[in-house]
Scaffold this motif. Structure first.
Motif, short mmCIF file in Angstrom:
data_model
loop_
_atom_site.label_atom_id
_atom_site.label_comp_id
_atom_site.label_asym_id
_atom_site.label_seq_id
_atom_site.Cartn_x
_atom_site.Cartn_y
_atom_site.Cartn_z
N TYR A 154 0.83 -1.20 0.00
CA TYR A 154 0.00 0.00 0.00
C TYR A 154 0.87 1.26 0.00
O TYR A 154 0.56 2.25 -0.66
CB TYR A 154 -0.92 0.01 1.21
CG TYR A 154 -1.66 1.32 1.36
CD1 TYR A 154 -2.70 1.65 0.49
CD2 TYR A 154 -1.30 2.24 2.34
CE1 TYR A 154 -3.36 2.86 0.59
CE2 TYR A 154 -1.95 3.46 2.44
CZ TYR A 154 -2.98 3.77 1.58
OH TYR A 154 -3.63 4.97 1.67
N GLY A 155 1.97 1.23 0.73
CA GLY A 155 2.87 2.38 0.81
C GLY A 155 3.86 2.44 -0.34
O GLY A 155 4.83 3.18 -0.28
N SER A 156 3.61 1.64 -1.38
CA SER A 156 4.46 1.56 -2.58
C SER A 156 5.67 0.66 -2.32
O SER A 156 5.98 0.30 -1.18
CB SER A 156 4.93 2.93 -3.05
OG SER A 156 3.83 3.74 -3.42
N ALA A 157 6.35 0.34 -3.40
CA ALA A 157 7.60 -0.42 -3.36
C ALA A 157 8.49 0.12 -4.46
O ALA A 157 8.04 0.27 -5.60
CB ALA A 157 7.33 -1.91 -3.55
N PHE A 158 9.74 0.42 -4.14
CA PHE A 158 10.60 1.09 -5.11
C PHE A 158 12.07 0.84 -4.80
O PHE A 158 12.43 0.39 -3.72
CB PHE A 158 10.32 2.60 -5.10
CG PHE A 158 10.18 3.20 -3.72
CD1 PHE A 158 11.28 3.52 -2.95
CD2 PHE A 158 8.92 3.40 -3.18
CE1 PHE A 158 11.14 4.05 -1.68
CE2 PHE A 158 8.76 3.93 -1.91
CZ PHE A 158 9.88 4.26 -1.15
N THR A 159 12.91 1.17 -5.79
CA THR A 159 14.36 1.06 -5.72
C THR A 159 14.80 -0.34 -5.27
O THR A 159 15.39 -0.51 -4.20
CB THR A 159 14.97 2.14 -4.80
OG1 THR A 159 14.34 3.40 -5.08
CG2 THR A 159 16.47 2.27 -5.01
N PRO A 160 14.53 -1.36 -6.08
CA PRO A 160 14.94 -2.71 -5.73
C PRO A 160 16.46 -2.85 -5.71
O PRO A 160 17.16 -2.29 -6.55
CB PRO A 160 14.32 -3.57 -6.84
CG PRO A 160 14.20 -2.62 -8.00
CD PRO A 160 13.90 -1.29 -7.41
#
Length: 839
Positions: free
Chosen positions: A235-241
């Protein structure tokens, strides 16, 4: 150029005592010129300081685990893995970011604008030789990473909805990996250790206002079959793997409540846990030009994650989930161009002059000019007569149009209580204005027919404009209609259907109109037999092009709707206005705020002409403006084009302009011919003759350089008005005063105001008060300086203005006294605030 310097500097300087460590040097460090063709700004100042902290540092660890590289304020540095004094790897005016080690550790890849625009570069760490991989001059590059074999580079490229591309390390144009959907944005690429998957941050559209979660998720791209998948649903996003070299761990950023944190995923089991919280604030609300989160890196043994937050570089134990600081120290020396500081003194003179004239149109005989200034109708004799008002109305008067014989002027009005009407008045100012319309409505762009005793216009419902709180609204131009020039009943021609700016030629008894997609069209008086006459396109501007949406009068370009606003559209500009000449042979067009003239060919099809290079257009065309123009209009004889810019009015003689262009072309041909003839002559000259020849050529080049071409005649229009400046002395007594100076907060203070100026601030009872001053008891109140809003889109109604501008009043009521709009989308702002201040 260092486009993010200001932001990075302001944020970065919060981390240390700038007063103690920073020193700005106005003198150049040396006399060597550092400017280049690509980066022409010559550094004239430097800022130097020592820091052990930094903001938004993208980090990477060398394959041998001995070195960390990071970027800071546009330069790249390295430190030993254990920490220590930083060594600068790049420097100067280019803005270098997001460094990543090659798999063999011998090179790095990074993003730089060294070429004048963002591109992917590599650097051999031993020889310090740099290589430009991509060759773009109008694209944004956000980040890049190596494939495990070190042969290829994956980069995030685009303008708004950036996409992943692949390039060979030796260069070439590369290939786009992901093309659909158009509104997919992909950034922060990293490749799995086996080279099979690219992990990246993905979202729908480049960004959006009033963002709601989730904004980003982690996606994957299969290097074998091109399949894509989404592997998170946070819900809070997912980024920069960020991937561990052993292929076991995935770490990414996410938002929880008000803070950003790092999540650890076991790729073998899919289990997730918090690794660190809170950390560096992410960039979900912006376009993330440096990534959604600063780049992170695992150590070669996959036991530690190296990440930056809190101004420090941290080594996070992937199992114990504990962090240890890796200290660093940077002697930062930042080169800066000339200081951009302009003095704008605010004068207290009662008299001032308008900064914009609007809707200026010449009389049919070219002897006079009618225009609107501060919502009032004026007429002046050309070329240098004194502007004079035609009425004494206190409501808006706009969009004037002349009768064919030049004796009368029709104009649109707007009154806060009554609404809008059409009026006409004698051009000599004698007699009163006559109301033509019976029912109030929104009447726009009236135009007098050459062949009928009629005035045609666009019309919208009165209530629509009464309720309007911004410039947008499709119902504001709902109808096409006409009325007798003697007044009376309005006759509906047809629904507007996106058609606006009605006007006429002297050749045919048809109504010419503009349409956003069809271009210049015409219809009969009964609305039938629509014909398309001309479609034009202009230059392709940098950034994302937008389809032209017309404001109330059809002359202003505004942003597309929210659904379409952030998609990447690299299309040629289209006209916001096209007008056929009275003789029907030529059209003038406003495209990207420049004015063009174009011949209208007739060959059984709708001509589609590009004027991006007007000299080489498919049919005769000329670019008339140098610095842009607005409110274009034809002279009555079709020989001249008029437009305005600010408070100046311009007149371009088409015959003179063409003659000048022809003479230049002839001169060039003669010069080329002479050059060819000289080649056939004996070329043996003594040194003196050669030197004289060189001097002559140098003089010729100088003359060519100074020749600015044919320029329209500029008339400075001066319309004065009286500013509302207070007179008297007031003492605000006993208030809590937040001074925003070194005086701090005065708990019980006085403010002395004389006329339009604050003359003194101090503890209550400490000021010398002039006799006759009025005292206002402000005890229990808190007084602050006016707020300055540096990013305020204050967009009230455009085109036809209202006297009451609610958005300015609302801002002032909440203490905002100064605003700056970095994206006005229209020049109406040159008139609205001045009129509001006067009123």
């Amino acid at each position: 150029m260092k486009k993010y310097n200001i932001l990075s500097l302001l944020i970065g300087l919060l981390a240390f005592n700038f007063g103690a460590f920073a020193q700005e040097k106005e003198d150049k460090a040396d006399s060597t010129k550092k400017t280049t063709k690509e980066l022409p700004l010559e550094p004239e100042r430097t800022i130097e300081f020592n820091t052990k902290e930094g903001t938004w540092l993208s980090v990477d660890v060398s394959p041998d685990g001995e070195t960390i590289i990071f970027d800071m304020m546009g330069d790249i540095y390295s430190i030993p893995f254990a920490g220590g004094k930083a060594t600068k790897l790049t420097e100067g005016m280019p803005y270098d970011v997001h460094p990543r080690f090659s798999p063999d550790g011998k090179s790095i890849v990074f993003i730089s604008d060294k070429s004048g625009s963002d591109n992917i570069w590599t650097m051999n760490l031993e020889s310090e030789e740099m290589k430009q991989i991509t060759k773009d001059d109008d694209q944004n590059y956000f980040s890049a990473d190596w494939t495990p074999d070190g042969e290829y580079i994956i980069g995030a490229k685009g303008r708004r909805n950036i996409k992943l591309h692949i390039y060979h390390k030796e260069g070439g144009s590369g290939a786009q990996l992901i093309e659909e959907p158009d509104n997919l944005k992909t950034t922060d690429p990293t490749i799995s250790p086996d080279g099979k998957l690219i992990y990246f941050s993905k979202r729908k559209s480049a960004w959006n206002y009033n963002a709601q979660f989730p904004q980003y998720q982690i996606g994957t791209y299969d290097m074998e079959d091109g399949d894509m998948a989404t592997i998170t649903s946070r819900y809070g996003s997912a980024f920069t793997p960020t991937l561990s070299p052993d292929g076991k761990w995935l770490v990414y950023g996410t938002r929880f409540e008000t803070e950003t944190g790092l999540v650890r995923r076991n790729l073998q089991t899919g289990d997730e846990e918090w690794l660190a919280y809170p950390v560096q604030r992410d960039e979900q609300e912006s376009i993330g030009p440096l990534g959604v989160y600063p780049a992170m890196s695992f150590t070669p043994d996959s036991k530690f994650l190296i990440a930056t937050y809190g101004g420090k570089i941290h080594k996070i134990d992937i199992n114990a989930k504990t962090a240890t600081e890796i200290p660093f120290e940077v002697d930062l020396k930042l080169e800066l161009g000339p200081r951009l500081k302009f003095e704008y003194p605010i004068e207290d003179n009662k008299e001032a002059f308008v900064t914009q004239i609007r809707d200026a149109v010449p009389s049919p005989n070219g002897a006079q000019l009618a225009f609107t200034a501060l919502n009032r109708l004026y007429v002046m004799d050309l070329p240098d007569g004194k502007p004079k008002r035609l009425t004494k109305h206190e409501f808006t008067e706009a969009m004037p149009a002349w009768s064919p014989d030049g004796s009368q002027i029709v104009f649109s009005t707007w009154e806060e209580k009554e609404g809008g009407h059409l009026y006409k008045i004698n051009a000599n100012g004698r007699g009163n204005a006559v109301k033509l319309t019976q029912n109030p409505a929104l009447y726009l762009d009236p135009e007098w027919s050459y062949k009928q005793n009629r005035i045609v216009f666009n019309r919208g419902a009165n209530q629509v404009y009464l309720d309007a709180i911004d410039p947008f609204g499709s119902l504001m131009m709902e109808d096409l209609a006409w009325i007798s020039s003697d007044g009376g009943k309005v006759t509906l021609i047809d629904k507007a259907k996106g058609r606006n700016t009605p006007h006429f030629s002297k050749v045919e008894d048809r109504i010419y109109l503009n349409h956003g997609k069809k271009g210049l069209i015409s219809i009969r008086w009964d609305g039938t037999d629509e014909k398309e006459h001309l479609q034009l396109t202009g230059i392709t501007t940098y950034g994302s092009s937008v389809d032209m949406v017309h404001a109330h009068d059809g002359s202003h370009n505004i942003l597309p709707d929210t659904e379409d606003a952030w998609r990447e559209k690299n299309k040629p500009s289209t006209p916001s206005e096209i007008r056929i000449s009275p003789d029907g042979k030529t059209a003038l067009a406003k495209i990207a705020n420049d004015i063009y003239s174009v011949s209208i060919p007739k060959y059984g099809q709708t001509p589609k002409i590009s004027v991006s290079k007007a000299d080489n257009a498919a049919f005769p065309a000329m670019k008339l403006t140098v610095m842009g123009g607005e409110f274009p209009a034809w002279s009555g004889n079709s020989e001249k084009v008029h437009w305005s810019l600010g408070s100046s009015h311009f007149i371009y003689d088409l015959a003179e302009g063409k003659a000048y262009a022809d003479s230049v072309a002839t001169a060039k041909k003669e010069a080329e011919k002479k050059k060819e003839e000289e080649k056939d002559e004996d070329k043996e000259k003594d040194s003196e003759e050669e030197e004289e020849d060189k001097e002559e050529k140098a003089d010729e080049k100088k003359e060519d350089k100074e020749d600015e071409g044919y320029i329209a005649k500029e008339l400075k229009i001066k319309v004065s008005y009286e500013k509302d400046i207070p007179d008297g002395t007031i003492l605000l007594k006993g208030a809590r005063i937040i001074t925003m100076t070194d005086k701090g907060v005065i708990e019980n203070g006085d403010i002395l105001i004389e006329n339009n100026r604050i003359t003194a601030v101090g503890e209550s009872g400490s000021l010398d008060i002039p006799n006759g001053a009025k005292t206002i008891d402000a005890s229990g109140k808190t007084i602050t300086p006016g707020f300055v809003d540096t990013h305020a889109h204050m967009w009230p109604n455009w085109g036809l203005h209202k006297n009451q501008v609610w958005i300015y009043s609302a801002n002032l009521a909440y203490g905002v006294t100064t605003t700056r709009d970095p994206q006005t989308a229209t020049t109406d702002v040159l008139t609205i605030p001045i009129w509001w201040m006067q009123a």
